[in-house]
Design a protein around this motif. Structure first.
Motif, PDB file in Angstrom:
ATOM      1  N   PHE A   2     -28.766  -4.442  -2.012  1.00 48.71           N
ATOM      2  CA  PHE A   2     -28.399  -4.616  -3.414  1.00 48.71           C
ATOM      3  C   PHE A   2     -29.665  -4.732  -4.250  1.00 48.71           C
ATOM      4  O   PHE A   2     -30.621  -5.375  -3.844  1.00 48.71           O
ATOM      5  CB  PHE A   2     -27.538  -5.867  -3.604  1.00 48.71           C
ATOM      6  CG  PHE A   2     -26.288  -5.845  -2.776  1.00 48.71           C
ATOM      7  CD1 PHE A   2     -25.341  -4.869  -2.979  1.00 48.71           C
ATOM      8  CD2 PHE A   2     -26.078  -6.782  -1.799  1.00 48.71           C
ATOM      9  CE1 PHE A   2     -24.191  -4.837  -2.218  1.00 48.71           C
ATOM     10  CE2 PHE A   2     -24.932  -6.760  -1.035  1.00 48.71           C
ATOM     11  CZ  PHE A   2     -23.987  -5.784  -1.247  1.00 48.71           C
ATOM     12  N   THR A   3     -29.681  -4.117  -5.408  1.00 45.93           N
ATOM     13  CA  THR A   3     -30.862  -4.166  -6.252  1.00 45.93           C
ATOM     14  C   THR A   3     -30.466  -4.513  -7.679  1.00 45.93           C
ATOM     15  O   THR A   3     -29.329  -4.337  -8.081  1.00 45.93           O
ATOM     16  CB  THR A   3     -31.590  -2.809  -6.274  1.00 45.93           C
ATOM     17  OG1 THR A   3     -30.690  -1.822  -6.783  1.00 45.93           O
ATOM     18  CG2 THR A   3     -32.058  -2.417  -4.902  1.00 45.93           C
ATOM     19  N   ALA A   4     -31.433  -4.982  -8.434  1.00 38.54           N
ATOM     20  CA  ALA A   4     -31.235  -5.248  -9.856  1.00 38.54           C
ATOM     21  C   ALA A   4     -31.829  -4.069 -10.624  1.00 38.54           C
ATOM     22  O   ALA A   4     -33.034  -3.910 -10.683  1.00 38.54           O
ATOM     23  CB  ALA A   4     -31.915  -6.547 -10.245  1.00 38.54           C
ATOM     24  N   LEU A   5     -30.973  -3.242 -11.187  1.00 34.48           N
ATOM     25  CA  LEU A   5     -31.434  -2.037 -11.862  1.00 34.48           C
ATOM     26  C   LEU A   5     -31.531  -2.201 -13.368  1.00 34.48           C
ATOM     27  O   LEU A   5     -32.100  -1.348 -14.031  1.00 34.48           O
ATOM     28  CB  LEU A   5     -30.475  -0.878 -11.563  1.00 34.48           C
ATOM     29  CG  LEU A   5     -30.288  -0.500 -10.102  1.00 34.48           C
ATOM     30  CD1 LEU A   5     -29.191   0.543  -9.964  1.00 34.48           C
ATOM     31  CD2 LEU A   5     -31.586   0.016  -9.527  1.00 34.48           C
ATOM     32  N   HIS A   6     -30.965  -3.257 -13.917  1.00 35.20           N
ATOM     33  CA  HIS A   6     -30.851  -3.384 -15.368  1.00 35.20           C
ATOM     34  C   HIS A   6     -31.495  -4.667 -15.873  1.00 35.20           C
ATOM     35  O   HIS A   6     -31.658  -5.623 -15.132  1.00 35.20           O
ATOM     36  CB  HIS A   6     -29.377  -3.357 -15.779  1.00 35.20           C
ATOM     37  CG  HIS A   6     -28.675  -2.112 -15.388  1.00 35.20           C
ATOM     38  ND1 HIS A   6     -28.842  -0.929 -16.045  1.00 35.20           N
ATOM     39  CD2 HIS A   6     -27.805  -1.847 -14.383  1.00 35.20           C
ATOM     40  CE1 HIS A   6     -28.110   0.013 -15.481  1.00 35.20           C
ATOM     41  NE2 HIS A   6     -27.476  -0.528 -14.466  1.00 35.20           N
ATOM     42  N   ALA A  15     -23.568  -2.792 -15.524  1.00 31.79           N
ATOM     43  CA  ALA A  15     -24.500  -3.110 -14.443  1.00 31.79           C
ATOM     44  C   ALA A  15     -23.804  -3.026 -13.091  1.00 31.79           C
ATOM     45  O   ALA A  15     -24.363  -2.488 -12.127  1.00 31.79           O
ATOM     46  CB  ALA A  15     -25.103  -4.490 -14.655  1.00 31.79           C
ATOM     47  N   THR A  18     -23.015   0.671 -11.899  1.00 29.95           N
ATOM     48  CA  THR A  18     -24.155   1.479 -11.477  1.00 29.95           C
ATOM     49  C   THR A  18     -24.909   0.846 -10.313  1.00 29.95           C
ATOM     50  O   THR A  18     -25.985   1.309  -9.948  1.00 29.95           O
ATOM     51  CB  THR A  18     -25.127   1.705 -12.657  1.00 29.95           C
ATOM     52  OG1 THR A  18     -25.542   0.443 -13.152  1.00 29.95           O
ATOM     53  CG2 THR A  18     -24.464   2.526 -13.744  1.00 29.95           C
ATOM     54  N   SER A  19     -24.356  -0.186  -9.718  1.00 32.92           N
ATOM     55  CA  SER A  19     -25.011  -0.849  -8.591  1.00 32.92           C
ATOM     56  C   SER A  19     -24.383  -0.422  -7.271  1.00 32.92           C
ATOM     57  O   SER A  19     -23.300   0.164  -7.235  1.00 32.92           O
ATOM     58  CB  SER A  19     -24.905  -2.368  -8.730  1.00 32.92           C
ATOM     59  OG  SER A  19     -23.586  -2.790  -8.478  1.00 32.92           O
ATOM     60  N   SER A  20     -25.063  -0.754  -6.184  1.00 35.77           N
ATOM     61  CA  SER A  20     -24.547  -0.400  -4.865  1.00 35.77           C
ATOM     62  C   SER A  20     -23.352  -1.260  -4.468  1.00 35.77           C
ATOM     63  O   SER A  20     -22.551  -0.854  -3.622  1.00 35.77           O
ATOM     64  CB  SER A  20     -25.657  -0.526  -3.819  1.00 35.77           C
ATOM     65  OG  SER A  20     -26.199  -1.833  -3.826  1.00 35.77           O
TER      66      SER A  20
END
Length: 107
Positions: A2-6, A15, A18-20
């Motif tokens: 899991f990542t923080a893209l925003h 958010a 668009t996340s895993s």
């Protein structure tokens, strides 16, 4: 995984979509459901409250009760995060440490 893209000002629903983790929710790979605020859309793995613009007290007291207990669960989680951040003052300031170090701290 899991990542923080925003950034922090991104809408929660955007958010998540668009996340895993959205894939896990859509495929029902998580063994539990997630409670979300009204920004989220109801699905197999996501359980937001019933719309608040409807007077549920008059139309459906059961939904009003659901919203109350749903809110209590979300408040509990927010309090736990508050306790976590108060307990570990290291998270109060900007840090230039490696992300793996933060993972070690949390574990």
């Amino acid at each position: 995984m899991f990542t923080a893209l925003h950034t922090g000002n991104t809408n929660d629903g955007d958010a998540l979509n668009t996340s895993s983790i959205a894939e896990f929710i859509s495929k029902n790979l998580l063994p539990y459901h997630m409670q979300g605020d009204p920004a989220y859309v109801a699905s197999e793995g996501m359980m937001p409250p019933f719309p608040l613009w409807v007077n549920l007290h008059e139309t459906d007291p059961g939904k009003e009760s659901f919203n109350f207990y749903h809110s209590q669960g979300r408040i509990l989680v927010e309090r736990v995060f508050g306790i976590f951040f108060r307990r570990f003052g290291y998270f109060w300031t900007a840090n230039s440490c490696d992300i793996d170090f933060f993972i070690e701290i949390i574990h």
